[in-house]
Scaffold this motif. Sequence first.
Motif, PDB file in Angstrom:
ATOM      1  N   ASP A  63      46.417 -15.791 -52.481  1.00 42.07           N
ATOM      2  CA  ASP A  63      46.083 -17.042 -51.793  1.00 42.07           C
ATOM      3  C   ASP A  63      44.751 -16.901 -51.057  1.00 42.07           C
ATOM      4  O   ASP A  63      43.949 -17.844 -51.018  1.00 42.07           O
ATOM      5  CB  ASP A  63      47.190 -17.415 -50.801  1.00 42.07           C
ATOM      6  CG  ASP A  63      48.513 -17.715 -51.487  1.00 42.07           C
ATOM      7  OD1 ASP A  63      48.541 -17.803 -52.730  1.00 42.07           O
ATOM      8  OD2 ASP A  63      49.527 -17.842 -50.783  1.00 42.07           O
ATOM      9  N   ARG A  64      44.510 -15.720 -50.507  1.00 45.54           N
ATOM     10  CA  ARG A  64      43.220 -15.461 -49.853  1.00 45.54           C
ATOM     11  C   ARG A  64      42.086 -15.544 -50.877  1.00 45.54           C
ATOM     12  O   ARG A  64      41.045 -16.153 -50.615  1.00 45.54           O
ATOM     13  CB  ARG A  64      43.229 -14.081 -49.192  1.00 45.54           C
ATOM     14  CG  ARG A  64      41.839 -13.659 -48.687  1.00 45.54           C
ATOM     15  CD  ARG A  64      41.718 -12.170 -48.486  1.00 45.54           C
ATOM     16  NE  ARG A  64      40.316 -11.767 -48.434  1.00 45.54           N
ATOM     17  CZ  ARG A  64      39.900 -10.503 -48.304  1.00 45.54           C
ATOM     18  NH1 ARG A  64      40.770  -9.517 -48.201  1.00 45.54           N
ATOM     19  NH2 ARG A  64      38.608 -10.229 -48.277  1.00 45.54           N
ATOM     20  N   LEU A  65      42.293 -14.921 -52.053  1.00 48.41           N
ATOM     21  CA  LEU A  65      41.271 -14.991 -53.105  1.00 48.41           C
ATOM     22  C   LEU A  65      40.959 -16.438 -53.455  1.00 48.41           C
ATOM     23  O   LEU A  65      39.796 -16.813 -53.636  1.00 48.41           O
ATOM     24  CB  LEU A  65      41.744 -14.262 -54.358  1.00 48.41           C
ATOM     25  CG  LEU A  65      41.550 -12.755 -54.433  1.00 48.41           C
ATOM     26  CD1 LEU A  65      42.056 -12.238 -55.777  1.00 48.41           C
ATOM     27  CD2 LEU A  65      40.100 -12.361 -54.230  1.00 48.41           C
ATOM     28  N   ALA A  66      42.007 -17.260 -53.583  1.00 46.40           N
ATOM     29  CA  ALA A  66      41.805 -18.665 -53.926  1.00 46.40           C
ATOM     30  C   ALA A  66      41.038 -19.392 -52.823  1.00 46.40           C
ATOM     31  O   ALA A  66      40.174 -20.235 -53.110  1.00 46.40           O
ATOM     32  CB  ALA A  66      43.148 -19.342 -54.175  1.00 46.40           C
ATOM     33  N   GLY A 296      54.691  -6.776 -54.990  1.00 46.81           N
ATOM     34  CA  GLY A 296      54.093  -5.469 -55.245  1.00 46.81           C
ATOM     35  C   GLY A 296      52.721  -5.588 -55.890  1.00 46.81           C
ATOM     36  O   GLY A 296      51.802  -4.826 -55.569  1.00 46.81           O
ATOM     37  N   VAL A 297      52.573  -6.533 -56.810  1.00 45.37           N
ATOM     38  CA  VAL A 297      51.262  -6.811 -57.405  1.00 45.37           C
ATOM     39  C   VAL A 297      50.290  -7.268 -56.328  1.00 45.37           C
ATOM     40  O   VAL A 297      49.161  -6.768 -56.219  1.00 45.37           O
ATOM     41  CB  VAL A 297      51.385  -7.867 -58.522  1.00 45.37           C
ATOM     42  CG1 VAL A 297      50.015  -8.405 -58.922  1.00 45.37           C
ATOM     43  CG2 VAL A 297      52.110  -7.284 -59.732  1.00 45.37           C
ATOM     44  N   ASP A 298      50.719  -8.234 -55.529  1.00 46.29           N
ATOM     45  CA  ASP A 298      49.846  -8.811 -54.505  1.00 46.29           C
ATOM     46  C   ASP A 298      49.379  -7.752 -53.512  1.00 46.29           C
ATOM     47  O   ASP A 298      48.199  -7.702 -53.153  1.00 46.29           O
ATOM     48  CB  ASP A 298      50.602  -9.928 -53.780  1.00 46.29           C
ATOM     49  CG  ASP A 298      49.695 -10.770 -52.906  1.00 46.29           C
ATOM     50  OD1 ASP A 298      49.037 -11.677 -53.435  1.00 46.29           O
ATOM     51  OD2 ASP A 298      49.635 -10.504 -51.688  1.00 46.29           O
ATOM     52  N   ASP A 299      50.283  -6.897 -53.069  1.00 39.69           N
ATOM     53  CA  ASP A 299      49.914  -5.852 -52.111  1.00 39.69           C
ATOM     54  C   ASP A 299      48.946  -4.845 -52.727  1.00 39.69           C
ATOM     55  O   ASP A 299      48.081  -4.296 -52.025  1.00 39.69           O
ATOM     56  CB  ASP A 299      51.167  -5.137 -51.608  1.00 39.69           C
ATOM     57  CG  ASP A 299      51.973  -5.985 -50.620  1.00 39.69           C
ATOM     58  OD1 ASP A 299      51.431  -6.995 -50.120  1.00 39.69           O
ATOM     59  OD2 ASP A 299      53.144  -5.637 -50.366  1.00 39.69           O
ATOM     60  N   ASN A 300      49.066  -4.593 -54.019  1.00 40.99           N
ATOM     61  CA  ASN A 300      48.131  -3.662 -54.663  1.00 40.99           C
ATOM     62  C   ASN A 300      46.779  -4.307 -54.929  1.00 40.99           C
ATOM     63  O   ASN A 300      45.751  -3.612 -54.915  1.00 40.99           O
ATOM     64  CB  ASN A 300      48.756  -3.095 -55.937  1.00 40.99           C
ATOM     65  CG  ASN A 300      49.627  -1.892 -55.647  1.00 40.99           C
ATOM     66  OD1 ASN A 300      49.129  -0.832 -55.275  1.00 40.99           O
ATOM     67  ND2 ASN A 300      50.937  -2.048 -55.790  1.00 40.99           N
ATOM     68  N   VAL A 301      46.746  -5.609 -55.157  1.00 41.88           N
ATOM     69  CA  VAL A 301      45.460  -6.304 -55.207  1.00 41.88           C
ATOM     70  C   VAL A 301      44.759  -6.167 -53.857  1.00 41.88           C
ATOM     71  O   VAL A 301      43.538  -5.957 -53.782  1.00 41.88           O
ATOM     72  CB  VAL A 301      45.639  -7.788 -55.585  1.00 41.88           C
ATOM     73  CG1 VAL A 301      44.321  -8.550 -55.438  1.00 41.88           C
ATOM     74  CG2 VAL A 301      46.152  -7.918 -57.014  1.00 41.88           C
ATOM     75  N   LYS A 302      45.532  -6.240 -52.786  1.00 42.26           N
ATOM     76  CA  LYS A 302      44.963  -6.055 -51.439  1.00 42.26           C
ATOM     77  C   LYS A 302      44.314  -4.681 -51.313  1.00 42.26           C
ATOM     78  O   LYS A 302      43.231  -4.540 -50.714  1.00 42.26           O
ATOM     79  CB  LYS A 302      46.057  -6.223 -50.390  1.00 42.26           C
ATOM     80  CG  LYS A 302      45.565  -6.129 -48.955  1.00 42.26           C
ATOM     81  CD  LYS A 302      46.703  -6.341 -47.967  1.00 42.26           C
ATOM     82  CE  LYS A 302      46.201  -6.258 -46.532  1.00 42.26           C
ATOM     83  NZ  LYS A 302      47.317  -6.438 -45.549  1.00 42.26           N
ATOM     84  N   ARG A 303      44.920  -3.659 -51.870  1.00 47.25           N
ATOM     85  CA  ARG A 303      44.337  -2.305 -51.824  1.00 47.25           C
ATOM     86  C   ARG A 303      42.987  -2.273 -52.537  1.00 47.25           C
ATOM     87  O   ARG A 303      42.032  -1.633 -52.065  1.00 47.25           O
ATOM     88  CB  ARG A 303      45.283  -1.299 -52.467  1.00 47.25           C
ATOM     89  CG  ARG A 303      46.581  -1.054 -51.721  1.00 47.25           C
ATOM     90  CD  ARG A 303      47.474  -0.113 -52.516  1.00 47.25           C
ATOM     91  NE  ARG A 303      46.867   1.205 -52.672  1.00 47.25           N
ATOM     92  CZ  ARG A 303      47.193   2.064 -53.640  1.00 47.25           C
ATOM     93  NH1 ARG A 303      48.099   1.736 -54.553  1.00 47.25           N
ATOM     94  NH2 ARG A 303      46.594   3.239 -53.707  1.00 47.25           N
ATOM     95  N   LEU A 304      42.887  -2.962 -53.661  1.00 43.96           N
ATOM     96  CA  LEU A 304      41.611  -3.006 -54.388  1.00 43.96           C
ATOM     97  C   LEU A 304      40.541  -3.718 -53.562  1.00 43.96           C
ATOM     98  O   LEU A 304      39.393  -3.267 -53.487  1.00 43.96           O
ATOM     99  CB  LEU A 304      41.804  -3.717 -55.719  1.00 43.96           C
ATOM    100  CG  LEU A 304      42.675  -3.000 -56.755  1.00 43.96           C
ATOM    101  CD1 LEU A 304      42.979  -3.923 -57.931  1.00 43.96           C
ATOM    102  CD2 LEU A 304      42.002  -1.720 -57.253  1.00 43.96           C
ATOM    103  N   LEU A 305      40.915  -4.827 -52.932  1.00 43.02           N
ATOM    104  CA  LEU A 305      39.954  -5.567 -52.095  1.00 43.02           C
ATOM    105  C   LEU A 305      39.501  -4.729 -50.902  1.00 43.02           C
ATOM    106  O   LEU A 305      38.316  -4.736 -50.540  1.00 43.02           O
ATOM    107  CB  LEU A 305      40.580  -6.872 -51.615  1.00 43.02           C
ATOM    108  CG  LEU A 305      40.989  -7.894 -52.679  1.00 43.02           C
ATOM    109  CD1 LEU A 305      41.469  -9.177 -52.019  1.00 43.02           C
ATOM    110  CD2 LEU A 305      39.849  -8.195 -53.635  1.00 43.02           C
ATOM    111  N   GLU A 306      40.437  -4.018 -50.292  1.00 44.93           N
ATOM    112  CA  GLU A 306      40.083  -3.184 -49.140  1.00 44.93           C
ATOM    113  C   GLU A 306      39.091  -2.096 -49.545  1.00 44.93           C
ATOM    114  O   GLU A 306      38.158  -1.788 -48.788  1.00 44.93           O
ATOM    115  CB  GLU A 306      41.356  -2.571 -48.550  1.00 44.93           C
ATOM    116  CG  GLU A 306      42.196  -3.577 -47.790  1.00 44.93           C
ATOM    117  CD  GLU A 306      43.533  -3.002 -47.323  1.00 44.93           C
ATOM    118  OE1 GLU A 306      44.172  -3.622 -46.460  1.00 44.93           O
ATOM    119  OE2 GLU A 306      43.933  -1.920 -47.833  1.00 44.93           O
ATOM    120  N   HIS A 307      39.269  -1.517 -50.717  1.00 47.13           N
ATOM    121  CA  HIS A 307      38.306  -0.510 -51.188  1.00 47.13           C
ATOM    122  C   HIS A 307      36.922  -1.127 -51.359  1.00 47.13           C
ATOM    123  O   HIS A 307      35.913  -0.530 -50.936  1.00 47.13           O
ATOM    124  CB  HIS A 307      38.773   0.089 -52.516  1.00 47.13           C
ATOM    125  CG  HIS A 307      37.709   0.886 -53.201  1.00 47.13           C
ATOM    126  ND1 HIS A 307      37.358   2.167 -52.811  1.00 47.13           N
ATOM    127  CD2 HIS A 307      36.864   0.572 -54.233  1.00 47.13           C
ATOM    128  CE1 HIS A 307      36.373   2.608 -53.567  1.00 47.13           C
ATOM    129  NE2 HIS A 307      36.046   1.664 -54.447  1.00 47.13           N
TER     130      HIS A 307
END
Length: 514
Positions: A63-66, A296-307
């Motif tokens: 939702d943040r990405l959108a 679980g997908v959403d939280d791992n997308v967050k990890r990619l964004l944080e990197h």
Amino acid sequence: MPSTRFNCLILYSIALFLAPLPALQAAEQQPNILYIMSDDHAAHAIGAYGSRLAAVNPTPTLDRLASEGMLLKNVFCTNSICTPSRATLMTGQYSHVNGVTTLNGAIGPEQQHLARLMKSAGYETAMVGKWHLKKEPAAFDFYTVLPGQGSYFNPVFRVRGPKPWPKNEFRVSRYDSKHSSDAITDISLKWLKNRNQKNKPFFLMHHFKAPHDNFENAERYDWLYQDVTIPEPESLWQRKNHGPLNKALYGTSVGQRNQRRNMGHHMFVDPGLSSEEYTREAYQRYLKKFLRCVRGVDDNVKRLLEHLEETGELDNTIIVYTADQGFMLGEHDYIDKRWMYEESLRMPFIVRYPKWIKANSKDETIINNVNFAPTLLDMAGVKKPEFMQGRSFLPILKGEGTPADWPEATYYRYWMHMAHHDNPAHYGIRTKDYKLIFFYGLPLDAPGAVKPPTPPHWELYDLQKDPHEMQNVIADPAYAPVVKKLKQQLKQLKQQVGDTDERYPELKARLNAS
């Protein structure tokens, strides 16, 4: 007057300052591209799409990405099943052209056009996660992929190595089990941090296995939604005139309608319950397990964004989030995908890149996944080759509007007749206002299709009046002119994409008799 030596020092300092500019300009011309694709993540299971499931907040990161980019509302699959969808992504071609019509198909290095062209354009390329195209993803600089569907816990991965494909493998594991979504993200992050060609922009295809069935979530999500009642679609209980007129529904079910295979079987629901109780319990278990995998997908997308934020690369990286197709989450008492119905046909598509894309923007242009490869190439400054059937929708993402000659309809075809989930083979056309589907019900030459045919029938839905496809109006005399026009439009579209019925006499006979 400054001395000559001083002037030389000034000029030398200016030269040092300006020296990196060409490299910076090149990087700006070729942004990094992070293409994230999940498996079977229906658009209506993303909060930003505003469906009934938005209330349970399944995807705060997406939702943040959108909100920071563009959400496309009408992106559709051309063949809603895993392997064909992925083949279309790699080739920019419809299933009948690239040869992958069913799950039995494969794409070799010579057809991995997207990876090959990105590499030739100066990108360092990587493929991590679910590949599902059988042959080695050799066109990528780096790959670590699941064998076939792969496992949810402690998965095995295939890599490039001294042995011939597919014999180079390793298992990600730990004593309390490693979930595939976490493992795939760990591998992508390691590659991003340690990649060999950091002087080049990267093109990373990060493909989750989740939320494909059997919906096994990481243990930390076991209690998510435990005390929540997931909203039900009205069509779970009310068929009305959906589907073939005056005939039983095809397809696997949530409840006991399909005795061979239903979600109650998968969710171990007590068969002694009443029909209503069985359906309700199966639906709640189904959706909760599905949405736990989604989180679980959403939280791992967050990890990619944080990197990307930590490395300063976030705003110079085009981030795409999509899925390989949609998914039926109880609508019309269906599970799985394969259908041309909206929830299966529609793909989520969210893009973030502040340099080109206005924040919190939306678009309703009809787009399909044949257009994905040309668009990704266009993002990299690469002209699409003639053999690709799609075209770039980058101008739409940049807010330049829909080109005047953009197609007003999309073509769909499901080939794998009655396999696994009891879906008859069918094809059709989807316009802004209508959807016309011909269920031709034949296996033809599709590998893996079930041999016995089903009776042919047509379905028509008025999407403006009936967006949830509750009323098949094919027999309504008021729609006769619409049917005539759409059949002609469908015929023209089939000719345009090169999927005519001339090569299948038995199909042509059914079409002429219908």
